[in-house]
Design a protein around this motif. Structure first.
Motif, PDB file in Angstrom:
ATOM      1  N   UNK A   1       0.771  -1.268   0.080  1.00 34.19           N
ATOM      2  CA  UNK A   1      -0.012  -0.094   0.067  1.00 34.19           C
ATOM      3  C   UNK A   1       0.928   1.261   0.071  1.00 34.19           C
ATOM      4  N   UNK A   2       0.270   2.361  -0.308  1.00 33.90           N
ATOM      5  CA  UNK A   2       0.943   3.779  -0.408  1.00 33.90           C
ATOM      6  C   UNK A   2      -0.083   4.671   0.053  1.00 33.90           C
ATOM      7  N   UNK A   3       0.364   5.493   0.966  1.00 34.88           N
ATOM      8  CA  UNK A   3      -0.549   6.693   1.405  1.00 34.88           C
ATOM      9  C   UNK A   3       0.302   8.007   0.670  1.00 34.88           C
ATOM     10  N   UNK A   4      -0.152   8.763  -0.347  1.00 34.35           N
ATOM     11  CA  UNK A   4       0.799   9.584  -0.980  1.00 34.35           C
ATOM     12  C   UNK A   4       0.097  10.482  -1.960  1.00 34.35           C
ATOM     13  N   UNK A   5       0.580  11.607  -2.290  1.00 29.89           N
ATOM     14  CA  UNK A   5      -0.172  12.536  -3.187  1.00 29.89           C
ATOM     15  C   UNK A   5      -0.090  12.088  -4.688  1.00 29.89           C
ATOM     16  N   UNK A   6      -1.071  12.373  -5.265  1.00 29.09           N
ATOM     17  CA  UNK A   6      -1.200  12.202  -6.700  1.00 29.09           C
ATOM     18  C   UNK A   6      -1.792  13.469  -7.385  1.00 29.09           C
ATOM     19  N   UNK A   7      -1.393  13.465  -8.640  1.00 26.88           N
ATOM     20  CA  UNK A   7      -1.665  14.801  -9.479  1.00 26.88           C
ATOM     21  C   UNK A   7      -2.379  14.622 -10.747  1.00 26.88           C
ATOM     22  N   UNK A   8      -3.473  15.318 -10.770  1.00 27.02           N
ATOM     23  CA  UNK A   8      -4.226  15.337 -12.109  1.00 27.02           C
ATOM     24  C   UNK A   8      -4.633  16.837 -12.272  1.00 27.02           C
ATOM     25  N   UNK A   9      -3.891  17.143 -13.522  1.00 23.99           N
ATOM     26  CA  UNK A   9      -4.466  18.582 -14.364  1.00 23.99           C
ATOM     27  C   UNK A   9      -5.810  18.572 -14.691  1.00 23.99           C
ATOM     28  N   UNK A  10      -6.832  18.677 -13.622  1.00 24.91           N
ATOM     29  CA  UNK A  10      -8.192  18.479 -13.929  1.00 24.91           C
ATOM     30  C   UNK A  10      -8.481  20.019 -14.215  1.00 24.91           C
ATOM     31  N   UNK A  11      -9.081  20.045 -15.543  1.00 23.74           N
ATOM     32  CA  UNK A  11      -9.573  21.220 -16.059  1.00 23.74           C
ATOM     33  C   UNK A  11     -10.950  21.548 -15.592  1.00 23.74           C
ATOM     34  N   UNK A  12     -11.624  20.953 -14.661  1.00 25.29           N
ATOM     35  CA  UNK A  12     -12.861  20.682 -14.003  1.00 25.29           C
ATOM     36  C   UNK A  12     -12.760  21.631 -12.886  1.00 25.29           C
TER      37      UNK A  12
END
Lengths: 457, 457
Positions: free
Chosen positions: B225-236
């Motif tokens: 498992x991992x607890x960490x940041x993820x990144x999405x260039x969400x235009x919404x």
């Protein structure tokens, strides 16, 4: 779930037919018998294949079952088991019998095997050999596979145990875990060594540390920690620099000075050692690594006193220096072991000039800071200290360094709204793990490292 | 350490002189008496200031001590205590006396106060008011200070407790924690919505998820498992999209299909609920939020059956759709509560077309996948499923989608070296916390959120 027993549990099932599952770690062919060694998350299990034609009836199914009845000889034998390459994932049903020479004192006989993966391609080096026979670049290029080697895998078990111990120690001390932004508006902390990112068409940067956020959160929770990635565009191609590493960060309020932060740092390190002792013992044994004894109070020495000691011992006058060279760190660690019987040593009061602008000066000796490093086995593994906490002190510190306060306005905001005296520290998880395991290069204990030259896998 | 008792401990010290320390949360001035309410990490403490001139002798020192003897009236009174602005950090020594009307049944009298911070500037809104009186943009613009409001702070206590519960549940199930790269060579997973970074002069991307790394690590540890940041260039620009969020990721091997992954997901969610129950009770009470009951087996419904139910109930034929609209998710949650008495519902078998290429198809109905979502209080909070595990299946899946396998070579490498059937899931921590606390906008429970428009503080 695929119904199975783990290899470590086999001795409890002597006389029963059970199913195990794992990777074909090794195939050993003797004259009249062959052995399959199966690796799962609990360890290794031995499976005995009788010589060709003399063995147990085995099933073959069109869905990938393999008849493991053949003696694996380099020539001629074409039975499916003999052809199964190492690292193929197998599920094997068989009878557990006692055998003092097998791992754990039990082995599987009369096997019926089913292939769970595709036929594995040969890994880039033999994962079953006790020592690593590949170069570091080869290991890293093929990390998804080479990490399966027990020696490499062990490093990550120790890293995981260390992180858990850090959290447990701070949880017990009333800390709250936080998750802070890794994309920031300006590269305020260091100025250099930051990665720039295209943030919806405008420039932004990857966070070099959660420093400002953890300080702000002292205003909310008093005591906070974060375990997360930090990013440094390190132009150095050395055995201890990475472009991304895991930072174990802590910050706490209501301290008198850095001497209130150091015991918390000590407890965090002790928690890490305890956790590795508890959860990482097999990994440490495999690596031939030993845990340090963490003294109830880790010895400490002031930077100025350390420099005098080094000057006296080496004949080279280093008392005018603002920082410790790697050779000085090694010398001090040897000294601490000799004088205090400790593998850990705090060096306090580094010159303010060598520390970031948020560092609190020593009120009695303003050339020096209320900062500290923790040295372990020759290297600095922790940096910490007391921070400034008054808004006007920040403005003065920036002015003294000739820095424009404008880009820092967002950071400084919180200090005008009431902040207690506070301090904290950060431990580099990979560097800590390298010191603990004796890895010469931090990349050996970094999952898929990132550096000047490496961006994959 | 500044020697003090926490406000919650005051009742244990009745009759003693003690020191407390914290933020001046509120000053209340009555005709003949004033109260200071001090906030620390354990709660609130009441300090009684006698009317001007009638009080206890108090000290004043040149180093910032304040004499809190004055009655704070809007006009005329110039005693230092009367002038101390809210959010200033104070250390107050006094006598603890019982008072049934004070928080915890005890208050501090005969106070002598010392200022630990600078004089605080007024915060952007009154932090002592029970309700938030500022708009979300104001709250977020001043987050380092506004997060001190007990309502906002509570959300982060719940997030921290949830993350701890996730880890505890998976630790107990034999999982190993991993720390994976957040900078990747190619935007393989989604293709769109990635942030580009300048990596030592060449392009790289921020990881949208640890998907490929956690799959590879199943080959090493079986369960990770991992607890960490993820990144999405969400235009919404919606109430549930963020450019960075905290992903609770898990992946495990030796599953038969996704129905072996769902119980692990159930246990992780149950662990999160248990941890919030144990560590976040005051925060949940303050927010007026309630915990769900997590059934031993969370009810599940196949996507196709769900679409038929929705079509029958609403009269609108949605059986040809490939995904659930937000309104459908809400409808299904109401249905699950009505039919199964559960606030949690698994929807299984989403059409393969709506799932990433690594999703395992349903062998019996290849239009559908072995994927699942977990819905909670009207929203999807978990996505998971079984993944492909054979190299040739990946090549076929990419070809079926018209994707060139070349950029995926690094990812696919591990599948040619023996991978067991496996699956996993990811929980968005902020979205989970929002559902749990009833926050209308996920930004209310995100520490320093990042979105299309927001990059600071």
């Amino acid at each position: 779930m695929i119904s199975r027993v783990l290899s470590a549990e086999l001795p409890k099932h002597i006389g029963e037919r059970v199913t195990i599952a794992g990777w074909l770690h090794r195939r050993r062919d003797l004259k009249s018998v062959s052995f399959l060694v199966i690796r799962d998350r609990s360890g290794l299990a031995q499976v005995v294949l009788p010589a060709n034609g003399k063995g147990t009836a085995a099933e073959t199914s069109p869905t990938g079952q393999t008849s493991p009845t053949g003696e694996a000889s380099p020539t001629g034998d074409t039975s499916p088991a003999a052809q199964t390459p190492e690292e193929t994932v197998l599920q094997i049903e068989g009878l557990v019998v006692a055998n003092a020479h097998a791992p754990g004192g039990a082995e599987l006989t009369e096997p019926i095997a089913t292939q769970l993966s595709g036929q594995a391609e040969p890994p880039p080096f033999d994962l079953y050999r006790p020592a690593l026979t590949a170069t570091l670049p080869t290991i890293l290029d093929h990390a998804p596979t080479t990490l399966r080697h027990p020696l490499l895998r062990s490093g990550f078990e120790i890293a995981a145990a260390s992180a858990a111990g850090f959290r447990a120690a701070l949880d017990a001390a009333g800390f709250t875990e936080i998750f802070t932004p890794k994309i920031v508006e300006s590269a305020t902390e260091g100025g250099a060594n930051v990665f720039q990112i295209d943030y919806f068409g405008r420039p932004a940067y990857l966070a070099q540390s959660p420093q400002f956020y953890k300080q702000a959160m002292v205003g909310v929770f008093e005591r906070v920690y974060e375990v997360g990635p930090v990013f440094r565009a390190e132009p150095h191609d050395t055995g201890r620099h990475l472009a991304q590493y895991t930072s174990l960060d802590a910050e706490l309020g209501f301290v008198t000075d850095h001497f209130d932060v150091m015991p918390v740092c000590r407890d965090a390190v002790a928690g890490m050692v305890d956790s590795v002792r508890e959860r990482g013992r097999p990994a440490m044994q495999l690596l031939g690594a030993t845990l340090p004894t963490v003294p109830a109070e880790i010895p400490h020495i002031h930077f100025a006193a350390a420099m005098e000691l080094i000057s006296a011992a080496t004949g080279e006058d280093v008392t005018g220096e603002d920082d410790l060279a790697p050779a000085h760190e090694r010398w001090l660690c040897e000294w601490a072991e000799r004088e205090h019987g400790s593998e850990l040593l705090f060096v306090t009061g580094y010159p303010l000039a060598s520390k970031p602008f948020y560092t609190h000066p020593d009120p009695a000796r303003p050339r020096y800071s209320n900062g500290f490093d923790l040295l372990f086995r020759g290297t600095e593994i922790v940096t910490g200290g007391q921070r400034l906490h008054r808004h006007e002190d920040y403005l003065a510190a920036l002015a003294a360094r000739g820095l424009d306060p404008a880009p820092f306005a967002g950071y400084l905001q919180v200090f005008s709204h009431g902040m207690p005296p506070h301090g904290g520290f950060a431990i580099g998880l990979e560097r800590w793990t390298a010191r603990l395991t004796g890895a010469a290069n931090v990349r050996q204990v970094t999952l898929f490292p990132r550096d000047l030259h490496r961006l994959s896998p």
